[in-house]
Write a protein that holds these residues in place. Structure first.
Motif, PDB file in Angstrom:
ATOM      1  N   ARG A  56      34.250  34.750  35.919  1.00 50.57           N
ATOM      2  CA  ARG A  56      33.161  34.787  36.901  1.00 50.57           C
ATOM      3  C   ARG A  56      32.242  33.580  36.674  1.00 50.57           C
ATOM      4  NH1 ARG A  56      31.404  40.670  35.064  1.00 50.57           N
ATOM      5  NH2 ARG A  56      31.790  39.523  33.139  1.00 50.57           N
TER       6      ARG A  56
ATOM      7  N   GLU B 176      36.431  33.003  39.997  1.00 50.33           N
ATOM      8  CA  GLU B 176      35.660  33.825  40.935  1.00 50.33           C
ATOM      9  C   GLU B 176      34.208  33.344  40.938  1.00 50.33           C
ATOM     10  OE1 GLU B 176      35.944  38.338  42.256  1.00 50.33           O
ATOM     11  OE2 GLU B 176      35.317  38.110  40.178  1.00 50.33           O
TER      12      GLU B 176
ATOM     13  N   VAL C  26      30.635  33.842  41.700  1.00 53.36           N
ATOM     14  CA  VAL C  26      29.802  35.021  41.972  1.00 53.36           C
ATOM     15  C   VAL C  26      28.361  34.675  42.345  1.00 53.36           C
ATOM     16  CG1 VAL C  26      31.198  36.580  40.577  1.00 53.36           C
ATOM     17  CG2 VAL C  26      29.279  35.348  39.510  1.00 53.36           C
TER      18      VAL C  26
ATOM     19  N   GLU D 150      28.813  39.978  43.576  1.00 52.52           N
ATOM     20  CA  GLU D 150      29.668  40.366  42.441  1.00 52.52           C
ATOM     21  C   GLU D 150      31.142  40.385  42.835  1.00 52.52           C
ATOM     22  OE1 GLU D 150      28.510  40.856  39.457  1.00 52.52           O
ATOM     23  OE2 GLU D 150      26.381  41.338  39.671  1.00 52.52           O
TER      24      GLU D 150
ATOM     25  N   GLY E  36      32.549  38.196  44.715  1.00 51.02           N
ATOM     26  CA  GLY E  36      33.029  36.828  44.898  1.00 51.02           C
ATOM     27  C   GLY E  36      32.593  36.231  46.225  1.00 51.02           C
TER      28      GLY E  36
ATOM     29  N   TYR F 221      28.067  37.194  34.909  1.00 51.80           N
ATOM     30  CA  TYR F 221      28.927  36.015  34.973  1.00 51.80           C
ATOM     31  C   TYR F 221      29.447  35.679  33.579  1.00 51.80           C
ATOM     32  CZ  TYR F 221      25.048  33.247  33.063  1.00 51.80           C
ATOM     33  OH  TYR F 221      24.072  32.752  32.247  1.00 51.80           O
TER      34      TYR F 221
END
Length: 337
Positions: free
Chosen positions: A2, A35, A37, A49, A51, A89
């Protein structure tokens, strides 16, 4: 993994673009799912959260000038510092503009992420030129990865090259062309015979030089990179104030022409060794590795075993700089797997 991006200017948008281009390939090759975020700019943030769509994020920024206008998930007025407390993250990408006065707000962002146990990747020269040892020591004590390949030479792979490919060598010095804007100006002056003022104006019109070009033409940007090279590769403990700096604004067409007659070019060279920290215009021989034009950067590492090793690459550009950030993220993933 993340990802939270703080700073969504040219480099931040380049990172999002590279994520869009490479996400599937990187997942297949490394098992790494990138991803995104959260992203922030000076006006606010966007957090999801689940993405964010990198392409929609870039389009939103281009159309409105604000990431907070991203549909449904945008939040106006939220700072990068607040976002780091809001979103879950794994890795912070800090790409706010360089501030050589005190390194802020990047220094605070980076230290906060490290203290919270997050890995950090940055292209930001300010904190590295002013607080290198503090940040690196903090990362070690907190057991996190701190990577900054993109802070020197954009896409030119010098830091990881020195630490990994030349791991068995003692490196005695690093010197080279570390600023693409000044290289463009000096290359054009040599080719066209034009004055410094004319060529600077052309560089500004092309978007190669900033409206206020002082960081580049006065040698400040290159000096920051000299500090990073000295600390990271040569294991020195120095900061920006330790560098002797001389820029290019006093160079005349006459001096360039005189150098050419003798088979030389004038280039802004940065040098880091155990004895020297310097940025200044120097003569380089035509036909040498340093006789590169445009916005290219070039650096030579003097080693004990491999002798001189020279690397060349694009020193600027959003996607080019983002390529170095992406390589750092992949390096972190390999450590974390």
């Amino acid at each position: 993994m993340r990802i939270c991006i703080i700073g969504f200017g040219a480099v931040g948008q380049g990172v999002a673009r590279v994520f869009s281009m490479k996400r599937n390939k990187i997942k297949q090759k490394y098992g790494l799912d990138l991803e995104l975020v959260a992203a922030t700019d000076s006006e606010g943030a966007v957090i999801s959260e689940g993405g964010l769509d990198p392409d929609l994020l870039i389009e939103t920024k281009k159309k409105t000038g604000k990431v907070s206008e991203y549909p449904k998930y945008g939040v106006s007025g939220l700072s990068g510092y607040e976002v780091m407390d809001t979103v879950e993250y794994d890795c912070l990408i800090e790409v706010t503009p360089t501030n050589i006065d005190d390194g802020e707000p990047a220094r605070t962002h980076i230290l906060k992420a490290i203290e919270n146990g997050k890995d950090v990747v940055t292209s930001n020269k300010g904190p590295l030129a002013l607080s290198y040892r503090e940040i690196v020591d903090k990362a070690k004590s907190n057991g996190v990865e701190f990577k900054f390949e993109a802070s020197v030479g954009g896409a030119m792979p010098i830091l990881n090259f020195a630490h990994e490919t030349l791991a068995g060598c003692d490196i005695n010095s690093v010197f080279g062309i570390l600023n693409g804007t000044t290289n463009f100006i000096l290359s054009r002056m040599a080719k066209e015979g034009s004055s410094y003022e004319q060529t600077l104006k052309e560089a500004q019109q092309l978007g190669i030089a900033e409206t206020n070009p002082a960081q580049d033409v006065d040698g400040i940007d290159a000096a920051c990179k000299v500090v990073i090279l000295a600390n990271s590769i040569l294991n020195r403990d120095v900061s920006f104030k330790d560098v002797e700096i001389d820029g290019i604004s006093k160079i005349t067409p006459g001096s360039i022409e005189l150098a050419k007659k003798e088979g030389y070019l004038i280039k802004l060279i940065g040098e880091a060794s155990q004895e020297t920290l310097e940025v200044s215009p120097r003569l380089v021989r035509e036909g040498s590795p340093f006789a590169v034009g445009g916005t290219l950067n070039v650096a030579t590492l003097k080693t004990d075993l491999a002798e001189d090793v020279t690397v060349v690459g694009k020193g600027a550009g959003s996607v080019e700089t983002a390529s170095a950030i992406l390589s750092d993220i992949i390096s972190i993933w390999k450590v974390r797997k």
